[in-house]
Scaffold this motif. Structure first.
Motif, PDB file in Angstrom:
ATOM      1  N   VAL A 247      12.200  -1.832   1.077  1.00 53.06           N
ATOM      2  CA  VAL A 247      12.922  -1.934   2.085  1.00 53.06           C
ATOM      3  C   VAL A 247      12.100  -1.401   3.411  1.00 53.06           C
ATOM      4  N   ARG A 248      12.322  -1.418   4.593  1.00 55.66           N
ATOM      5  CA  ARG A 248      11.874  -0.884   5.755  1.00 55.66           C
ATOM      6  C   ARG A 248      13.067   0.091   6.232  1.00 55.66           C
ATOM      7  N   GLY A 249      14.325  -0.245   5.882  1.00 53.83           N
ATOM      8  CA  GLY A 249      15.337   0.539   6.176  1.00 53.83           C
ATOM      9  C   GLY A 249      16.635   0.376   5.585  1.00 53.83           C
ATOM     10  N   ILE A 250      17.386   1.285   5.357  1.00 54.24           N
ATOM     11  CA  ILE A 250      18.699   1.419   4.690  1.00 54.24           C
ATOM     12  C   ILE A 250      19.925   1.545   5.595  1.00 54.24           C
ATOM     13  N   VAL A 251      20.862   0.815   5.687  1.00 57.82           N
ATOM     14  CA  VAL A 251      22.072   0.985   6.603  1.00 57.82           C
ATOM     15  C   VAL A 251      22.975   1.295   5.467  1.00 57.82           C
ATOM     16  N   LEU A 252      23.841   2.579   5.540  1.00 58.71           N
ATOM     17  CA  LEU A 252      25.211   2.886   4.866  1.00 58.71           C
ATOM     18  C   LEU A 252      26.087   2.200   5.753  1.00 58.71           C
ATOM     19  N   HIS A 253      26.916   1.365   5.302  1.00 63.96           N
ATOM     20  CA  HIS A 253      28.065   0.395   6.047  1.00 63.96           C
ATOM     21  C   HIS A 253      29.222   1.236   5.442  1.00 63.96           C
ATOM     22  N   ILE A 254      29.729   2.238   6.339  1.00 64.39           N
ATOM     23  CA  ILE A 254      30.832   3.070   6.031  1.00 64.39           C
ATOM     24  C   ILE A 254      32.362   2.815   6.517  1.00 64.39           C
ATOM     25  N   GLY A 255      33.170   2.781   5.701  1.00 68.20           N
ATOM     26  CA  GLY A 255      34.493   2.484   6.063  1.00 68.20           C
ATOM     27  C   GLY A 255      35.201   3.453   4.867  1.00 68.20           C
ATOM     28  N   SER A 256      35.395   4.611   5.214  1.00 67.42           N
ATOM     29  CA  SER A 256      36.085   5.611   4.531  1.00 67.42           C
ATOM     30  C   SER A 256      36.982   6.634   4.707  1.00 67.42           C
ATOM     31  N   PRO A 257      38.125   7.053   4.342  1.00 69.48           N
ATOM     32  CA  PRO A 257      38.888   8.171   4.978  1.00 69.48           C
ATOM     33  C   PRO A 257      38.302   9.487   4.267  1.00 69.48           C
TER      34      PRO A 257
ATOM     35  N   LYS B  62      32.619   2.356   0.765  1.00 64.08           N
ATOM     36  CA  LYS B  62      33.981   2.042   1.094  1.00 64.08           C
ATOM     37  C   LYS B  62      35.059   2.753   0.329  1.00 64.08           C
ATOM     38  N   GLY B  63      36.406   2.976   0.974  1.00 60.12           N
ATOM     39  CA  GLY B  63      37.653   3.453  -0.002  1.00 60.12           C
ATOM     40  C   GLY B  63      37.089   5.173   0.022  1.00 60.12           C
ATOM     41  N   ALA B  64      38.085   5.625  -0.862  1.00 60.70           N
ATOM     42  CA  ALA B  64      37.762   7.228  -1.372  1.00 60.70           C
ATOM     43  C   ALA B  64      36.421   7.293  -1.844  1.00 60.70           C
ATOM     44  N   LEU B  65      35.745   8.412  -1.692  1.00 54.48           N
ATOM     45  CA  LEU B  65      34.451   8.699  -2.284  1.00 54.48           C
ATOM     46  C   LEU B  65      34.757   9.831  -3.450  1.00 54.48           C
ATOM     47  N   LEU B  66      34.252   9.534  -4.373  1.00 50.00           N
ATOM     48  CA  LEU B  66      34.286  10.218  -5.534  1.00 50.00           C
ATOM     49  C   LEU B  66      33.214  10.348  -6.617  1.00 50.00           C
ATOM     50  N   LYS B  67      33.048  11.712  -7.079  1.00 51.41           N
ATOM     51  CA  LYS B  67      31.926  11.840  -8.043  1.00 51.41           C
ATOM     52  C   LYS B  67      32.548  11.220  -9.329  1.00 51.41           C
ATOM     53  N   ASN B  68      31.581  10.767 -10.198  1.00 51.59           N
ATOM     54  CA  ASN B  68      31.972  10.234 -11.554  1.00 51.59           C
ATOM     55  C   ASN B  68      33.190   9.258 -11.397  1.00 51.59           C
ATOM     56  N   ALA B  69      33.415   8.282 -10.375  1.00 47.60           N
ATOM     57  CA  ALA B  69      34.532   7.633 -10.320  1.00 47.60           C
ATOM     58  C   ALA B  69      34.644   6.623 -11.536  1.00 47.60           C
ATOM     59  N   SER B  70      35.646   6.339 -12.059  1.00 47.63           N
ATOM     60  CA  SER B  70      36.090   5.481 -13.194  1.00 47.63           C
ATOM     61  C   SER B  70      36.132   3.922 -12.695  1.00 47.63           C
ATOM     62  N   PRO B  71      35.801   3.068 -13.699  1.00 41.45           N
ATOM     63  CA  PRO B  71      35.921   1.665 -13.296  1.00 41.45           C
ATOM     64  C   PRO B  71      37.260   1.271 -12.667  1.00 41.45           C
ATOM     65  N   SER B  72      38.132   2.150 -13.091  1.00 34.43           N
ATOM     66  CA  SER B  72      39.519   1.893 -12.624  1.00 34.43           C
ATOM     67  C   SER B  72      39.708   2.348 -11.254  1.00 34.43           C
ATOM     68  N   ASP B  73      39.086   3.367 -11.011  1.00 36.05           N
ATOM     69  CA  ASP B  73      38.916   4.106  -9.501  1.00 36.05           C
ATOM     70  C   ASP B  73      38.111   2.898  -8.623  1.00 36.05           C
TER      71      ASP B  73
ATOM     72  N   GLY C  38      39.138   0.327  -5.194  1.00 32.66           N
ATOM     73  CA  GLY C  38      38.617   0.323  -3.854  1.00 32.66           C
ATOM     74  C   GLY C  38      37.954   1.517  -3.560  1.00 32.66           C
ATOM     75  N   ALA C  39      37.622   2.624  -4.577  1.00 34.33           N
ATOM     76  CA  ALA C  39      37.038   3.829  -4.406  1.00 34.33           C
ATOM     77  C   ALA C  39      35.497   3.623  -4.739  1.00 34.33           C
ATOM     78  N   THR C  40      34.706   4.265  -4.264  1.00 32.18           N
ATOM     79  CA  THR C  40      33.151   4.191  -4.490  1.00 32.18           C
ATOM     80  C   THR C  40      32.534   5.541  -4.986  1.00 32.18           C
ATOM     81  N   GLY C  41      31.935   5.572  -5.895  1.00 31.29           N
ATOM     82  CA  GLY C  41      31.287   6.660  -6.679  1.00 31.29           C
ATOM     83  C   GLY C  41      29.977   7.024  -5.901  1.00 31.29           C
ATOM     84  N   TYR C  42      30.014   8.313  -5.737  1.00 27.13           N
ATOM     85  CA  TYR C  42      28.654   8.994  -5.114  1.00 27.13           C
ATOM     86  C   TYR C  42      27.532   8.552  -5.886  1.00 27.13           C
ATOM     87  N   GLU C  43      27.841   8.257  -7.176  1.00 26.56           N
ATOM     88  CA  GLU C  43      26.177   7.740  -7.894  1.00 26.56           C
ATOM     89  C   GLU C  43      26.186   6.254  -7.596  1.00 26.56           C
TER      90      GLU C  43
END
Length: 159
Positions: free
Chosen positions: A101-111, A67-78, A82-87
């Motif tokens: 698990v038998r499967g993974i769903v990436l629930h995406i809501g991101s610009p 969800k939200g903006a996708l960032l590498k090394n997102a800080s706790p403030s980010d 509302g941002a999500t860290g790639y990590e």
């Protein structure tokens, strides 16, 4: 010069406790060290969606929020804004695989987000999809870097 010097901050009073908490949780020392996982609440005290495992008679499926903006090394403030860290996405996917698990769903809501890191994560999504089916699902938006991540999935769905 620090970008916060000589800058007025206009904050909603209800946001201050969350902002103060984020500053208190700043990692000390080397900034290249991994940052904290997803916080449980945003600046206003609202819950932040976490990875969850849903189980039925056919097995377990993990739902990983992207969800939200996708960032590498997102800080706790980010993350509290509302941002999500790639990590975080990768850690959640690895955790899901470890839980059998038998499967993974990436629930995406991101610009979208940072180009740096998107390709690496897309490759890792594809690698994991070779072991466990990975699906992307959006009921809002899936743009730019979010679409890139989705390209590594076994199948993609949108409403």
């Amino acid at each position: 010069m620090n970008p916060f010097d000589h800058t007025f901050w206009f904050l909603n009073p209800t946001a201050w406790p969350g902002l103060q908490s984020a500053f208190e949780q700043r990692p000390a020392g080397d900034p290249a060290q991994p940052l904290a996982r997803r916080p449980s609440t945003d600046y206003y005290g609202n819950p932040i969606e976490q990875m969850r495992v849903v189980e039925n008679k056919r097995g377990k499926v993990a739902v990983v929020p992207v969800k939200g903006a996708l960032l590498k090394n997102a800080s706790p403030s980010d993350k509290r804004l509302g941002a999500t860290g790639y990590e975080d996405v990768l850690d959640d996917m690895k955790s899901a695989v470890d839980q059998g698990v038998r499967g993974i769903v990436l629930h995406i809501g991101s610009p979208g987000g940072m180009a740096v890191g998107a390709g690496d994560l897309a490759e890792k999504v594809q690698d994991i999809a070779g072991r466990v089916p990975v699906f992307s699902f959006t009921d809002s938006m899936q743009c730019s870097a979010a679409e890139y991540l989705s390209a590594g999935c076994s199948a993609r769905f949108a409403t």
